[in-house]
Design a protein around this motif. Structure first.
Motif, PDB file in Angstrom:
ATOM      1  N   SER A  34     -73.947 -28.360  -1.090  1.00  0.00           N
ATOM      2  CA  SER A  34     -74.634 -28.261   0.180  1.00  0.00           C
ATOM      3  C   SER A  34     -73.748 -28.717   1.325  1.00  0.00           C
ATOM      4  O   SER A  34     -74.199 -29.307   2.267  1.00  0.00           O
ATOM      5  N   GLU A  39     -72.868 -23.787   4.671  1.00  0.00           N
ATOM      6  CA  GLU A  39     -73.710 -23.347   5.764  1.00  0.00           C
ATOM      7  C   GLU A  39     -73.004 -22.280   6.576  1.00  0.00           C
ATOM      8  O   GLU A  39     -73.613 -21.333   7.050  1.00  0.00           O
ATOM      9  N   LYS A  94     -81.871 -27.265   7.047  1.00  0.00           N
ATOM     10  CA  LYS A  94     -80.704 -27.530   6.221  1.00  0.00           C
ATOM     11  C   LYS A  94     -79.661 -28.337   6.993  1.00  0.00           C
ATOM     12  O   LYS A  94     -79.054 -29.274   6.457  1.00  0.00           O
TER      13      LYS A  94
END
Length: 245
Positions: A34, A39, A94
């Motif tokens: 992550s 992203e 996120k």
DNA sequence: TAGGCCATCTGGTCCT
DNA sequence: AGGACCAGATGGCCTA
């Protein structure tokens, strides 16, 4: 949930599509799935896949189709507005999570730095032996108590005019010496009585294993209170030389 | 291989 | 709303 950053270097037609970890401070380390690079990739995907190689996209014409089939390729814009809003919210969520993760990581690093600083002022044997976190906290607790006890006993013995087992000046010069002095004072043959204890549960036993990282509360059954005055073997990794206790 | 220790992620809660 | 703090979950590493 870690993958090697170098494993994410994916190439297609000579073009680097994904390269995580190269710009991050922890590039040499493992990169969480992550990570922000992830992203970025998502960002690119959401923006219509503009980097897709020519002719490979969903809008590429199929060979052999008639003019009626030469319609404009379906656009990403066809995605309902609600869906796009949901995606935006998801990205925002996120992003917030990643920031929170970073803060939490820094917070734990600060905590560990403080623990390291605490380890530095605690006497250990051997010198470079590293106490675990719990050991560090317990040992520090006991160590502070021991130093306090050293001072108290020194005052007590000096006031009573007793020779006493303590030599406060030496004890204060050397932490280990202080521990040894208190340990002496805690011995059954000591002329100075000891009533203090770092833990309420040990208040009835002056012969505590005060110089080990073991729990003074005895919750984990290490050695507090000990069954016998000589409990120097009780600590799994006693940081103080046995000779000093 | 089991167990201990650790770093990290994650969701919840509280505070500013 | 955003940040700090916390606790649970998870997986990696190391050692007996």
């Amino acid at each position: 949930m870690f993958i090697k950053s170098e494993a994410l270097e994916v190439k297609e037609d000579g073009e680097v599509l994904v390269l995580l970890g190269a710009a991050s401070p922890g590039a040499a380390a493992l990169t969480p799935l992550s990570s922000s690079g992830d992203e970025d990739e998502e960002e690119r995907a959401a923006s219509g896949g503009a980097r897709r190689p020519r002719g490979a996209g969903p809008g590429a014409r199929l060979p052999g189709l008639g003019p009626e089939c030469r319609r404009r390729p379906s656009r990403v814009r066809a995605v309902p507005r609600s869906t796009r809003a949901a995606e935006t919210a998801q990205r925002l969520q996120k992003s917030r999570r990643l920031k929170a993760n970073n803060r939490e990581r820094n917070r734990m690093h600060n905590l560990n730095a403080a623990l390291d600083a605490l380890r530095d002022v605690l006497p250990t044997f051997p010198e470079d032996a590293k106490l675990t976190k719990i050991e560090t906290l317990r040992f520090a607790h006991n160590y502070i108590w021991a130093l306090t006890e050293t001072l108290r006993l020194a005052d007590h013995c000096a006031g009573a005019g007793l020779p006493g087992p303590l030599r406060p000046e030496a004890a204060l010069l050397s932490p280990v010496g202080a521990l040894g002095s208190v340990a002496d004072s805690l011995s059954p043959v000591s002329t100075c009585s000891c009533t203090g204890s770092p833990a309420p549960s040990a208040s009835t036993s002056p012969y505590s294993c005060a110089f080990s990282p073991a729990s003074p509360t005895g919750s984990d059954g290490d050695c507090w209170p000990p069954a016998a005055p000589d409990q120097r073997h009780c600590a799994p990794r006693c940081p103080v030389p046995r000779d000093c206790m």
